[in-house]
Design a protein around this motif. Structure first.
Motif, PDB file in Angstrom:
ATOM      1  N   ASP A 271      12.521 -17.027 -86.048  1.00  0.00           N
ATOM      2  CA  ASP A 271      12.333 -15.577 -85.942  1.00  0.00           C
ATOM      3  C   ASP A 271      12.617 -15.148 -84.500  1.00  0.00           C
ATOM      4  N   GLY A 272      13.531 -14.210 -84.347  1.00  0.00           N
ATOM      5  CA  GLY A 272      13.865 -13.730 -83.000  1.00  0.00           C
ATOM      6  C   GLY A 272      14.798 -14.650 -82.233  1.00  0.00           C
TER       7      GLY A 272
ATOM      8  N   SER B  55      11.824  -7.882 -89.134  1.00  0.00           N
ATOM      9  CA  SER B  55      11.820  -9.135 -89.888  1.00  0.00           C
ATOM     10  C   SER B  55      11.793  -8.913 -91.393  1.00  0.00           C
TER      11      SER B  55
ATOM     12  N   ASP C  71      16.644 -14.305 -87.660  1.00  0.00           N
ATOM     13  CA  ASP C  71      16.665 -13.085 -88.475  1.00  0.00           C
ATOM     14  C   ASP C  71      17.150 -11.883 -87.650  1.00  0.00           C
ATOM     15  N   HIS C  72      16.909 -11.934 -86.342  1.00  0.00           N
ATOM     16  CA  HIS C  72      17.355 -10.922 -85.380  1.00  0.00           C
ATOM     17  C   HIS C  72      17.022 -11.501 -84.017  1.00  0.00           C
TER      18      HIS C  72
ATOM     19  N   HIS D 155      13.190  -5.850 -80.830  1.00  0.00           N
ATOM     20  CA  HIS D 155      14.342  -6.567 -81.366  1.00  0.00           C
ATOM     21  C   HIS D 155      15.628  -5.921 -80.864  1.00  0.00           C
TER      22      HIS D 155
ATOM     23  N   ASP E 230       9.739 -15.316 -81.981  1.00  0.00           N
ATOM     24  CA  ASP E 230       9.794 -13.851 -81.919  1.00  0.00           C
ATOM     25  C   ASP E 230       8.640 -13.275 -81.110  1.00  0.00           C
TER      26      ASP E 230
HETATM   27 ZN   LIG Z   1      11.772 -11.333 -87.164  1.00  0.00          ZN
END
Ligand SMILES: [Zn+2]
Length: 499
Positions: free
Chosen positions: A39-40, A92, A331-332, A461, A288
């Motif tokens: 994540d992130g 997310s 995811d980003h 993000h 993240d």
């Molecule tokens: Zn995320």
């Protein structure tokens, strides 16, 4: 920190051994499918993790040294775009929805579409999307969902629940335990185990009533085997927001708490006996959170935790080289992190980061105790020197200059205010400098990162694309530059499943 790095290096030497077998896999149907989501995590994060490790392992090298992570050695790599239905910098929930269902949606929504409301687009529960895990279940595969954060968080939720709003934590948790889709749930705990008003049936009781064995000791989770049936495995060692500890703190404490890799291994043991295989999603969720806080050390060590978990899948693939698929992506991006900073020009000093001894969360707790006892600026500066290496003594690479000291002094003055008073005087400048985090903690993180040649442009993000790494059965499907919704399609193709 030296001890921590030695542990990581030892792990990486071992991991290099397992890859050859997996690389020879052909394009036969993927029966054992692993989907790892950092994540992130985008290129700046993985690059920093590789160069920090390489620099620590080669302290005398004249040139930058990158040490591989498990997944950076995979033979296939691609790139995904991450925008969602309306946002270039998505969240997310919508990005996980893209990857788990092949559909774009609104930020904040999990596996449902949207419609025109009176004041703009709104989530629409009447448009549920079918999840990849539901297709896998129909094909008699087992389904595992593992995360380092709470099990009801957006990314894991996107692999078992449908919710117009991602913060419907209790409803999401109950869907996972009653939906008949998930066989193994593991990692952190739940944010609202008895509902938002604390008046609902405890989710652990919901789990037991629905046939889950509930394990919440290290011993039980380390002993999970194929006879366990459906498993809900919750770490007894939680740090913040029902999540596992940051890896930098977990390694420093050396307390034997469960790692993301151990949860991955438990999930494999629980499900590998299934004749039709499994689909397992494993999230490194705190990459993240550390990115939001602009905490580069915590970002890097949580990537090592993810890499170690991927290694468990690589080891498994050695016994099943023909039909195991492992895919790793993010995811980003979070934090707008980059390597290269105005003050250091073309110089980068990854080795400086070894002076960071803990995550921002651990340091925040220290600072909040110091605030409660009205600690002096000198005391706080001593704590900054102890935990980040940043010193007012001259002559060191991490010596604070006058500007650094004035930044920390302002952060101290603001940060020592009671939070009730702080809220009243928070303006655009404070938001820009501190992003809502502990002022001293985030300033120390910023100064150390900047001296190392790293900077952050955001506490949120960003919209940059992300690398995808793949190995094994159907891995070549993940080549190229494509949209994140294609992750769903390519998994479906690799598993031989039809929409
Ligand atoms: Zn995320």
């Amino acid at each position: 920190m030296k001890r921590i790095t030695a542990l990581v290096l030892a792990a990486l030497v071992i991991l290099a051994i397992g890859l050859a077998a997996a690389e020879t896999a052909d394009t036969s149907k993927a029966k054992y499918v692993f989907f790892f989501i950092g994540d992130g995590m985008s290129s700046p994060q993985t690059t920093a993790a590789q160069y920090y490790l390489g620099t620590r392992g080669n302290p005398d090298a004249d040139t930058p040294m990158a040490a591989p992570l498990t997944f950076t050695q995979f033979p296939v790599s691609g790139q995904i775009n991450t925008f969602d239905a309306t946002s270039f910098a998505p969240d997310s929930a919508s990005t996980a929805t893209s990857m788990s269902t092949g559909h774009k949606t609104l930020s904040g929504s999990i596996n449902v579409g949207f419609t025109q409301g009176e004041k703009g687009l709104v989530p629409d529960a009447e448009q549920p999307f079918k999840i990849i895990t539901e297709y896998a279940k129909e094909a008699s595969m087992k389904v595992g969902v593992i995360t380092s954060v709470s099990l009801d968080h957006a990314t894991p939720a996107a692999f078992y629940a449908k919710a117009p709003k991602r913060n419907a934590y209790y409803d999401i948790a109950v869907q996972g335990l009653t939906g008949g889709v998930v066989d193994f749930l593991g990692g952190g705990s739940y944010l609202q185990p008895t509902g938002p008003d604390k008046d609902q049936k405890d989710v652990l009781d919901v789990a037991r009533e629905n046939g889950f064995a509930v394990y919440n000791t290290r011993e039980e989770i380390r002993a999970v085997d194929g006879n366990a049936g459906n498993v809900l495995a919750i770490s007894p060692d939680l740090q913040d927001s029902s999540a596992l500890p940051y890896e930098i703190d977990r390694l420093a404490s050396n307390d034997g708490s469960l790692s993301l890799a151990e949860f991955t291994a438990a999930g494999i043991r629980a499900m590998e006996g299934n004749e039709k295989g499994f689909f397992m999603m494993v999230e490194g969720g705190k990459i993240d959170w550390a990115g939001h806080a602009n905490d580069v050390g915590a970002v890097i060590y949580d990537i090592y935790a993810l890499s170690d978990a991927v290694q468990v899948a690589v080891d498994f693939a050695r016994s099943h080289p023909e039909d195991t698929l492992i895919v790793v992506t993010g995811d980003h991006e979070t934090g707008g992190m980059t390597i290269g900073y105005a003050e250091t020009g073309y110089d980068v000093h990854m080795d400086y980061l070894q002076n960071q001894k803990l995550s921002y969360v651990a340091f925040d707790r220290m600072l909040s105790d110091m605030a409660a006892s009205q600690a002096s600026f000198d005391d706080v500066m001593a704590a900054v020197a102890e935990n980040y290496g940043l010193t007012r003594e001259e002559g060191s690479a991490l010596s604070l200059n006058a500007r650094d000291i004035s930044r920390l002094s302002a952060a101290y003055t603001f940060g020592m205010l009671p939070s009730s008073q702080r809220a009243g005087v928070t303006g655009p400048e404070e938001k820009l400098h501190y992003g809502g985090y502990n002022p001293v903690s985030v300033t120390a993180s910023h100064i150390l990162a900047n001296k190392a040649g790293i900077d952050f442009s955001s506490y949120s993000h960003t919209g940059v694309s992300l690398p995808v790494y793949a190995v094994g059965a159907g891995a070549e499907l993940f080549n190229g530059h494509y949209d994140n919704t294609q992750i769903f399609d390519r998994f479906m193709d690799a598993m031989g499943l039809a929409k």
